[in-house]
Design a protein around this motif. Structure first.
Motif, PDB file in Angstrom:
ATOM      1  N   ASP A 192      -1.732 -10.603  20.619  1.00 44.63           N
ATOM      2  CA  ASP A 192      -0.602  -9.663  20.570  1.00 44.63           C
ATOM      3  C   ASP A 192       0.575 -10.281  19.830  1.00 44.63           C
ATOM      4  N   LYS A 260       2.280  -0.720  34.483  1.00 43.25           N
ATOM      5  CA  LYS A 260       2.429  -0.410  33.060  1.00 43.25           C
ATOM      6  C   LYS A 260       3.875  -0.037  32.753  1.00 43.25           C
ATOM      7  N   LEU A 284      -3.743   8.020  29.831  1.00 38.40           N
ATOM      8  CA  LEU A 284      -4.501   7.230  30.810  1.00 38.40           C
ATOM      9  C   LEU A 284      -3.731   7.134  32.126  1.00 38.40           C
ATOM     10  N   THR A 288      -4.921   2.531  36.083  1.00 36.53           N
ATOM     11  CA  THR A 288      -6.067   1.874  35.419  1.00 36.53           C
ATOM     12  C   THR A 288      -5.556   0.674  34.628  1.00 36.53           C
ATOM     13  N   MET A 290      -5.738  -2.658  31.946  1.00 39.40           N
ATOM     14  CA  MET A 290      -6.277  -2.919  30.612  1.00 39.40           C
ATOM     15  C   MET A 290      -7.750  -3.326  30.730  1.00 39.40           C
TER      16      MET A 290
HETATM   17  C1  IKT Z   1      -3.876  -4.168  20.883  1.00 36.53           C
HETATM   18  O1  IKT Z   1      -4.581  -3.188  20.838  1.00 36.53           O
HETATM   19  O2  IKT Z   1      -3.737  -4.901  19.921  1.00 36.53           O
HETATM   20  C2  IKT Z   1      -3.150  -4.511  22.132  1.00 36.53           C
HETATM   21  C3  IKT Z   1      -3.990  -4.315  23.361  1.00 36.53           C
HETATM   22  C4  IKT Z   1      -3.770  -2.938  23.912  1.00 36.53           C
HETATM   23  C5  IKT Z   1      -4.624  -2.608  25.084  1.00 36.53           C
HETATM   24  C6  IKT Z   1      -4.435  -1.193  25.501  1.00 36.53           C
HETATM   25  C7  IKT Z   1      -4.812  -0.945  26.930  1.00 36.53           C
HETATM   26  C8  IKT Z   1      -4.253   0.348  27.410  1.00 36.53           C
HETATM   27  C9  IKT Z   1      -4.253   0.552  28.884  1.00 36.53           C
HETATM   28  O3  IKT Z   1      -5.043  -0.059  29.607  1.00 36.53           O
HETATM   29  O4  IKT Z   1      -3.470   1.394  29.355  1.00 36.53           O
HETATM   30  C10 IKT Z   1      -3.672  -5.430  24.335  1.00 36.53           C
HETATM   31  C11 IKT Z   1      -2.272  -5.402  24.839  1.00 36.53           C
HETATM   32  N1  IKT Z   1      -3.934  -6.697  23.743  1.00 36.53           N
END
Ligand code: IKT
Length: 328
Positions: A192, A260, A284, A288, A290
């Protein structure tokens, strides 16, 4: 019912969550795992609790009793064992940005035949995998890319939403991720950081834990990501849904709070055949995690991949391809 034999490459935060999730699936059995220091395999199935204990106490699944092996090159060594695995979830951080494609090439070179799924993020990384299409076909590998949350669940939702329209005008993916502490997802957080202004994947990869902690201290634990280089664009373009320029991805990661910071959503705006402009939203549930939103879709696509593989379909597909196709 004969369970699908599953392997996991990567046993960090995501890999361990994947192992825990598999314990709830009758149709899938975890038989092989590798991390950066070792691997473990057992045709009778591996116990996620024992694997996590080996990780927590010793730092590698290679310490798992008689099933574990410590080695400097775990993926190559595991492949050399010819373990009977139907499909692998590559729960690996793609650092450097060529890593996933190099792992795919190791599978191709090993002569193994089966299903590979990833939860890759970057457009350029997917391009590398797409260039291996002929090699996957020749090798009897069914590769499904972009099978996590985004790309993955949200890309597939966009592919479904597109069906109401004759033209897709925009796709906006906004994620909110909350984790209690960044150390639970060291590699994911580095990936990230690599999206932040002024950081490359190489820089993020070589940051020490102290440097990551200092950066997060300066942002109050938040990572705000905008206009990311994100493979949802190439996957939706390749599936014929819209030009990649119409796809935008961003979000907020709170590394100090499991709640979140915002509700993850995808909004697809299009024009219907009657000339109306409208937006479909897919949101979502905030409860839930990640881990649930990445690993659940990855295993769903792994099962789809096994069905394709058994019918002799080899090559590369994406989470957006294995949905209703968009007719122009
Ligand atoms: C990314 O996609 O680069 C970042 C990732 C995003 C995950 C989304 C999950 C959504 C959710 O569970 O609500 C992650 C932060 N690396």
């Amino acid at each position: 019912m004969v369970a699908i034999r599953v392997g996991l490459l990567g046993y960090g935060g995501l890999g361990q969550a994947a192992g825990r999730l598999l314990a709830h699936k009758r149709e899938l059995q975890l038989v092989a795992v590798a991390d950066s220091k070792g691997y473990a395999h057992s045709g009778d199935g591996l116990d996620a609790v024992a694997l996590e204990q080996a990780m927590r106490i010793h730092g590698s699944v290679g310490y798992l009793g008689t099933a574990g092996v410590l080695t400097s090159d775990p993926i190559e060594a595991l492949l050399a064992q010819n373990v009977a695995v139907d499909g692998y979830f590559l729960a690996l951080p793609n650092l450097p940005n060529t890593f996933m494609a190099s792992v795919a090439q190791s599978f191709i070179a090993s002569g193994w035949r089966g299903v590979l799924v990833d939860a890759i993020k970057r457009t350029s990384a997917v391009e590398q995998l797409l260039s291996l299409e002929d090699a996957f076909k020749r090798s009897g590998i069914t590769y499904i890319t972009g099978c996590g949350a985004t790309p993955g669940l949200l890309t597939a939702a966009a592919a479904l939403a597109a069906q109401s329209f004759v033209e897709v005008l925009s796709v906006r993916i906004t994620f909110g991720v909350g984790i209690a502490n960044w150390e639970a997802y060291r590699s994911t957080v580095r990936e990230d950081i690599a999206h932040l202004e002024g950081y490359s994947t190489e820089q993020a990869r070589s940051m020490s834990d102290a440097e990551v902690a200092a950066l997060l201290e300066s942002t109050g634990g938040l990572l705000k990501l905008e206009n990311m280089e994100h493979a949802d664009d190439i996957l939706l373009e390749r599936a014929g849904i819209c030009a990649r320029e119409r796809v935008q991805v961003g979000g907020v990661v709170d590394t100090r709070n499991p709640q979140k910071p915002l509700s993850t959503n995808v909004q697809l705006t299009g024009r219907t055949f009657e000339g109306k402009i409208s937006t479909h939203s897919f949101v979502l549930g905030d409860e839930t995690s990640m881990a649930a939103n990445v690993c659940g879709p990855a295993f769903g696509y792994l099962k789809t991949g096994v069905e394709l593989h058994r019918r002799g379909h080899y090559g590369i597909w994406s989470s957006a391809d294995l949905m209703p196709r968009f007719a122009h």
